[in-house]
Design an enzyme around this catalytic site. Structure first.
Site, mmCIF file in Angstrom:
data_model
loop_
_atom_site.group_PDB
_atom_site.id
_atom_site.type_symbol
_atom_site.label_atom_id
_atom_site.label_comp_id
_atom_site.label_asym_id
_atom_site.label_seq_id
_atom_site.Cartn_x
_atom_site.Cartn_y
_atom_site.Cartn_z
ATOM 1 N N SER A 33 0.768 -0.810 -0.372
ATOM 2 C CA SER A 33 -0.134 -0.312 -0.016
ATOM 3 C C SER A 33 0.651 0.799 -0.065
ATOM 4 C CB SER A 33 -1.119 -0.351 1.178
ATOM 5 O OG SER A 33 -1.279 -1.313 1.269
ATOM 6 N N HIS A 38 -2.305 -2.726 -6.578
ATOM 7 C CA HIS A 38 -3.181 -2.262 -5.282
ATOM 8 C C HIS A 38 -3.373 -2.671 -4.541
ATOM 9 C CE1 HIS A 38 -3.606 0.911 -1.646
ATOM 10 N NE2 HIS A 38 -3.788 -0.215 -1.269
ATOM 11 N N GLU A 95 -4.517 0.310 -7.977
ATOM 12 C CA GLU A 95 -3.507 0.731 -8.254
ATOM 13 C C GLU A 95 -2.928 0.453 -8.739
ATOM 14 O OE1 GLU A 95 -3.696 4.946 -5.172
ATOM 15 O OE2 GLU A 95 -2.867 3.410 -4.710
ATOM 16 N N ASN A 120 -3.694 6.659 -0.537
ATOM 17 C CA ASN A 120 -3.145 6.439 0.587
ATOM 18 C C ASN A 120 -2.146 7.635 0.745
ATOM 19 O OD1 ASN A 120 -5.018 4.520 1.383
ATOM 20 N ND2 ASN A 120 -2.731 3.108 1.700
#
Ligand code: 3HC
Length: 677
Positions: free
Chosen positions: A402, A423, A435, A473
């Site tokens: 992540s 991801h 992602e 994130n």
């Protein structure tokens, strides 16, 4: 755009505007002309309208919305079809959506191939069917079915459409449709106009429908307008009902919600495109996938492939962890089956495609191997070095990290060109976003294959560059840091979360922390209390899983504000010498949401995201950003970048020393440009 063919006494009008036969100006003009010509030709007894290529029509040309209208309008074309003195048959294959279905509703009869799907999805673009759909569909299928279709926007299968009276006849197949339609048209002697029918309903039906769907349609303009328009069909003759429909359509199409939803439609499609890659790039075949780690992520990731009929070899270190992981996957499938969304056979078929093993070398024949172990660079490097010795040449090696650097992971192998990030978001079998992280050395075909396989398993992939936290994130970092600081300065978790949920997010930062686990990243030493998170964890308040985090939870996981947390926060403030002050909702908005926009602008200027709209797609599909607000970057443009830049400057000190304003944001704000590179 419009082709006509005469089959003895039946005229076939074919809409040919690839890829979806959108009803742009030229198609409308062509349709209107062909119809008018046919009226004056005594040799023509009946007319068939169909679509070339893969579908009947995907509806009005969405790119025309917001531009000056060009004659004839679609409602005029549909009215002309209905007014035809010669019977008109719509021959539907593939999709008949929106304006496409409205054209078919203008026709006197409808024949559809068995695989066809029919729907009015306008509501998902923040508008309503504006070419008579809200008036003709209820006249044909009744108010209840029409409301269901128009307000949900979900298309229905041809067989269901036939049962509902929307389709008169089912053809044998796509291939035979045209010939069957012509033969059918030849049997018809007179027009049969839907507009001549009437439909009635108890007015209470509309209120009941709105009440039943209250949660789904809350805060949205389009569904309310759809209900009002369908109600008009029960009260007014066709032409007056259509006037009402038109007025509502114009209002909606000019509104912010529809602009945002149309942006999301095009953003999703733009995200599929990788800048600078040849269109005809050769993809690597992926017929067998390996997943390392049978934890929550590994299991969820595996389920995506199994559901898409792609076999998975799942590797773990210990038998009990492997058994547990497989057990959870089965339980998840069975829960879906219990809801009627899968059959028992489908569950067995999916589970039959997984090979659980403790033997790492079993990954040797996989085309794609995804590592899904915990976030530790040393562990990941060791795994990738081992993989390098085992995986077959050309196999794609992916990490589900992540945050961590794909370049550093790739450097542990002798084949960095085959390494990329995939991801997934938790729960990985449900969340749509992936992602696809492009390392400095990731080969173009590996990247393109990563995007392609993600789409094949039903995901929405977005390309991201390498940085800490990638796109989504990374934007959470300033949001969470400010949310935490705001608690110490005087806000409550409830207040901060409420600002986010009022905005339309499914949950706020602290509800999200409780769901994910407050203990993520905790050092696990209860005596070391350096942050509020440390203090909560030391008290065993690890989040929803312990029924205690920033909130207290009952057994049904319903949150209530926690007096214990209030005391923990007070103690923390006292120790840090902070005197709490009143925090305004505006300050929360600026320091959490605007600061995310600022981080997004940095992501854009660094080239981590290819385009601003990709960031919006990440937030729509990974974090539940309300679609009718477009996504953080689109929303920022609607708020006004100058306003955002000014507010961030005003709060700069509070935002923290590590917080800097994005030069791109400042530049766009100064020049009055949107946030796109
Ligand atoms: N107008 C303009 N462009 C459209 C379009 C439309 N209605 N529908 C699709 N496109 C474009 C897409 O943007 C894409 O362009 P790109 O290749 O440049 O990215 C291309 O057509 C192919 O689209 P997809 O990648 O989505 O193709 P799929 O085969 O996966 O899906 C589809 C086809 C199911 C038709 C899907 O495109 C779709 O859902 N389209 C929108 C349907 C819709 O909402 N129709 C209602 C329009 S509003 C209306 O009709 C108003 C009327 O009531 C007055």
């Amino acid at each position: 755009m419009i082709e006509t063919k005469l089959h003895d006494d039946v005229l076939e009008i074919v809409m040919a505007n690839p890829p979806v036969n959108a009803l742009g100006a030229q198609v409308r003009q062509g349709l209107a002309k062909a119809l008018a010509d046919a009226q004056g030709d005594p040799a023509i007894k009946a007319i068939v309208i169909r679509g070339a290529g893969k579908m009947f029509s995907g509806g009005a040309d969405i790119t025309e919305f917001g531009k000056p209208p060009v004659d004839p309008w679609l409602p005029q074309v549909v009215d002309a079809i209905e007014a035809s003195a010669k019977p008109v048959v719509a021959a539907i294959h593939g999709m008949a959506l929106g304006g496409g279905l409205e054209v078919a509703l203008g026709a006197h009869y409808r024949i559809a191939s068995p695989k066809a799907r029919l729907g009015l999805p306008e509501v998902s673009l923040g508008i309503l069917p504006g070419a008579g759909g809200t008036q003709r569909l209820p006249r044909l299928v009744g108010v209840e079915t029409a409301l269901g279709m128009i307000v949900s926007g979900t298309p229905i299968a041809a067989s269901k459409a036939a049962q509902a009276g929307l389709v008169d006849k089912l053809a044998e197949s796509d291939e035979s449709l045209a010939a069957e339609a012509i033969a059918y048209a030849r049997t018809l002697t007179a027009p049969r106009r839907t507009g001549d029918r009437s439909v009635s309903a108890d007015p209470a039906v509309f209120e009941q429908f709105a009440a039943q769907n209250a949660r789904k349609i809350k805060g949205l303009d389009a569904p309310q307008a759809c209900i009002a328009a369908v109600k008009a069909a029960t009260e007014l003759p066709l032409d007056q009902g259509q006037e009402k429909e038109r007025a509502l359509f114009q209002q909606l199409v000019a509104g912010e919600q529809s602009k945002a939803l149309r942006h999301v439609f095009f953003a999703e499609r733009a995200a599929a495109k990788i800048d600078g890659l040849p269109k005809d790039i050769q993809l690597r075949p992926i017929t067998k996938v390996g997943v390392i780690g049978a934890g929550t992520m590994g299991g969820g990731i595996s389920m995506n492939f199994l559901s898409a009929h792609i076999p998975v070899t799942m590797v773990e270190m210990a038998q009990d962890a492997l058994d547990r992981g497989i057990g959870v996957m089965r339980k998840n499938y069975e829960a879906t089956a219990a809801k009627g969304r899968l059959t028992a056979e489908q569950v067995e078929k999916a589970m039959g495609l997984v090979t659980p093993t403790l033997d790492f070398s079993a990954l040797a024949d996989c085309d794609l191997i995804i590592e899904a172990v915990y976030e530790n660079m040393d562990v990941k490097k060791e795994i990738f070095a081992r993989l390098d010795g085992i995986a077959k040449p050309g196999a794609m090696l992916a990490s589900n990290t992540s945050y961590l650097s794909i370049d550093e992971i790739a450097a542990a192998t002798t084949r960095p060109q085959d390494v990329l990030g995939l991801h997934f978001f938790s729960p990985a079998n449900v969340m749509k976003l992936v992602e696809v992280v492009r390392g400095a050395k990731t080969a173009p075909d590996a990247l393109a294959t990563g995007m392609d396989i993600a789409r094949k398993i039903g995901k929405v992939p977005v390309v991201a560059g390498v940085c800490y936290g990638f796109i989504g994130n990374r934007m959470l970092i300033p949001r969470q840091a400010n949310a935490n600081a705001l608690l110490l300065e005087g806000a409550t978790p409830e207040q901060v979360d409420r600002v986010h949920t009022d905005f339309g997010m499914p949950m706020g930062p602290f509800q999200m922390a409780d769901l994910a686990g407050v203990d993520i990243g905790w050092h696990r030493d209860p005596s070391r209390i350096e942050s509020l998170q440390d203090a909560l964890c030391a008290e065993g308040r690890w989040g929803q899983k312990k029924q205690a985090g920033f909130y207290d939870y009952d057994e049904k996981r319903r949150p209530t504000p926690s007096p214990v947390v209030a005391t923990i926060i007070d103690d923390f403030r006292a120790r840090a010498g902070i005197v709490p002050r009143d925090i305004s909702d505006e300050e929360i908005m600026v320091r959490t949401l605007y600061s995310m926009v600022n981080e997004g602008a940095k992501i854009l200027e660094e080239g981590i995201a290819q385009r601003a709209s990709d960031i919006d797609v990440v937030w729509n599909y990974g974090y539940g950003w309300p679609r009718h607000k477009g996504g953080p970057m689109f929303w920022a443009d609607t708020v006004g970048l100058d306003k955002i830049a000014q507010a961030l400057t005003r709060y700069q000190q509070a935002l923290g020393a590590e917080f800097t304003l994005s030069p791109l944001l400042l530049d766009c704000a100064a020049q009055g440009k949107p946030l796109d590179r």
